[in-house]
Scaffold this motif. Structure first.
Motif, short mmCIF file in Angstrom:
data_model
loop_
_atom_site.label_atom_id
_atom_site.label_comp_id
_atom_site.label_asym_id
_atom_site.label_seq_id
_atom_site.Cartn_x
_atom_site.Cartn_y
_atom_site.Cartn_z
N SER A 133 22.08 -14.63 40.64
CA SER A 133 21.24 -15.60 39.96
C SER A 133 22.07 -16.28 38.89
O SER A 133 22.92 -15.65 38.27
CB SER A 133 20.02 -14.90 39.34
N ASN A 134 21.82 -17.58 38.68
CA ASN A 134 22.56 -18.35 37.68
C ASN A 134 21.65 -19.31 36.96
O ASN A 134 20.66 -19.78 37.52
CB ASN A 134 23.68 -19.17 38.35
N LEU A 135 22.00 -19.60 35.70
CA LEU A 135 21.34 -20.69 34.98
C LEU A 135 22.00 -21.99 35.42
O LEU A 135 23.11 -22.30 35.00
CB LEU A 135 21.49 -20.50 33.47
N GLU A 140 16.70 -24.70 34.50
CA GLU A 140 16.72 -24.42 35.94
C GLU A 140 17.43 -23.11 36.24
O GLU A 140 18.51 -22.85 35.71
CB GLU A 140 17.44 -25.57 36.66
N VAL A 141 16.80 -22.28 37.06
CA VAL A 141 17.37 -20.99 37.45
C VAL A 141 17.58 -20.98 38.96
O VAL A 141 16.63 -21.23 39.72
CB VAL A 141 16.45 -19.82 37.04
N ARG A 176 15.67 -22.64 43.83
CA ARG A 176 15.80 -23.00 42.41
C ARG A 176 14.42 -23.14 41.78
O ARG A 176 13.52 -23.74 42.35
CB ARG A 176 16.59 -24.31 42.25
N ALA A 203 13.46 -20.39 30.64
CA ALA A 203 14.39 -20.26 31.78
C ALA A 203 15.34 -19.10 31.56
O ALA A 203 15.63 -18.34 32.49
CB ALA A 203 15.16 -21.56 31.97
N THR A 204 15.82 -18.92 30.32
CA THR A 204 16.75 -17.83 30.02
C THR A 204 16.07 -16.48 30.20
O THR A 204 16.65 -15.54 30.75
CB THR A 204 17.30 -17.97 28.58
N TYR A 207 15.68 -15.82 33.87
CA TYR A 207 16.99 -15.45 34.43
C TYR A 207 17.35 -14.01 34.07
O TYR A 207 17.79 -13.22 34.92
CB TYR A 207 18.02 -16.44 33.89
N LYS A 211 17.89 -10.80 36.66
CA LYS A 211 19.13 -10.02 36.65
C LYS A 211 18.83 -8.53 36.50
O LYS A 211 19.42 -7.68 37.17
CB LYS A 211 20.03 -10.47 35.50
#
Length: 407
Positions: A133-135, A140-141, A176, A203-204, A207, A211
């Motif tokens: 998973s990425n920001l 947006e994730v 996404r 979003a953070t 995310y 994780k």
């Protein structure tokens, strides 16, 4: 005992026979192995409409989510009665949202992410299927899913999760989520937090939760080595490298990657013709992905004169037992050599250097050239050409049909 025919286990291609008995349940495809599960494993059960008729989804204590689909509508009463009398489990009838909206609420359970629209689930994502998973932006994730090749390569190394990727010709590999607004990290937690926590973007938090739940944030065990702020030419940016027993992790400002050592197929150490830098090139199979872009090669750049003193985070006993002759406890060399030696010891890959039979007009191992609009360097190895940094292209000599030289 209840028996159901033509049932698929965890999206399997072959249908099989599913049997529910007092001591547990089992499934077997024609000519295949038998899968069994003891009755005390089952925590809850749900019935819903699925691709092949109706699906029985079981949440278990240690085996994650088990999906059985291919049931007929009239099988519901038999299933409910069997689960109630044999396992003391209530079968919940769950209806999915059919509005077609692409906005809703995300709920995290112990084993999966539920995306609810108007209080009905639109879809579920089992955490065992999430590989990364990425920001991807401020709000947006990006969530990446297991593919057939990553499943085959990663399962043995991970030694735990059973991925359910029965890959078809087309496969969903990334999704996404746009998550606007801010939230407090402590909201919804226990009362001790008092609802007060640091304010962060939603979003953070989304995310970070993915994780943590999907077990991709941390790798089991201690890091053997950590290299900070390493310059990468492909994919471009600066990344921290954490090296573990079976994998290494790249941590950047936007993207995080976890790569198994067995995915490293090639390893090159190349002196750049500018006489100032060295390149380390790592060939990956399957390649690294950033959205639609694939990176089959990682290219790192080090200054030739940059020295590094480094101590491995590993006990002497463990080093002798597992890495005798491959690693040392202490390194004192140029940075590119230290990183190369540690990578070589942990990945067990041979380091390929440029061919000694070739030197350019300026007595260099590579020549400056362009591939279409991209400037780079072409290196002559013993068995192949290698163009770096972007796009990194590896051409074995045996695949070269003819060479044309023109001014």
């Amino acid at each position: 005992m209840e028996t159901f025919e033509n049932i698929h286990l965890d999206l399997s291609r072959q249908p099989g026979k599913c049997r529910l008995a007092e001591h547990g349940m089992g499934w077997k495809a024609a000519g295949g192995d038998t899968w069994t599960m003891p009755s005390n494993e089952i925590v809850s059960a749900q019935w819903s409409r699925a691709a092949r008729g109706y699906e029985l989804k079981l949440h278990t204590r240690t085996m994650g989510i088990v999906q059985l689909d291919g049931f007929e509508q009239e099988d519901f009463d038999r299933c409910r009665h069997a689960l109630k009398t044999m396992y003391k489990i209530n079968l919940e009838h769950r209806e999915h949202a059919l509005k077609g909206w692409n906005w809703g609420k995300a709920d995290f359970t112990k084993t999966e992410l539920l995306f609810n629209v108007a209080n009905k689930p639109a879809f579920e994502i089992p955490f065992s299927e999430v590989t990364n998973s990425n920001l991807a932006g401020k709000n947006e994730v990006a969530v990446e899913f297991a593919t057939a090749d990553s499943t085959a390569n990663g399962e043995a190394a991970a030694g735990k999760k059973k991925k359910k990727s029965f890959a078809q010709v087309d496969q969903l590999v990334e999704m996404r989520f746009y998550v606007p607004g801010t939230t407090k990290k402590g909201e919804g937690d226990d009362e001790a937090s008092g609802g007060e926590g640091e304010e962060m973007s939603a979003a953070t938090l989304f995310y970070d939760t993915i994780k943590e739940k999907a077990d991709i944030g941390e790798v089991a065990g201690d890091t053997y080595a950590t290299f900070m702020d390493i310059l990468f030419l492909t994919p471009r940016g600066r990344y921290d490298i954490d090296m573990y027993e079976t994998s290494f992790r790249l941590r950047g400002k936007t993207y995080d990657y976890k790569i198994q050592y067995e995915n490293v197929k090639k390893f090159f150490l190349l002196p750049k013709p500018d006489e100032i830098h060295h390149l380390i090139v790592i060939g990956l199979e399957p390649p690294l992905r950033q959205g639609q872009t694939k990176y089959p090669f990682l290219v790192m750049q080090f200054k030739r004169e940059e020295d590094m003193e480094f101590d491995l985070n590993i006990t002497e006993e463990h080093l002798k037992e597992k890495y005798e002759g491959k690693l040392q406890l202490h390194y004192e060399d140029p940075a590119h050599r230290v990183v190369t030696q540690i990578f070589k010891g942990l990945t067990n890959r041979k380091v390929t250097m440029p061919s000694k039979d070739f030197l350019s007009h300026h007595s260099q191992c590579g020549v400056k050239c362009s591939l279409k609009a991209n400037e780079g360097h072409l290196f002559f190895l013993d068995k192949a050409f290698l163009f770096v940094p972007k796009p990194a292209v590896y051409i074995p000599f045996e695949r070269v049909a003819h060479v044309t030289l023109s001014r």
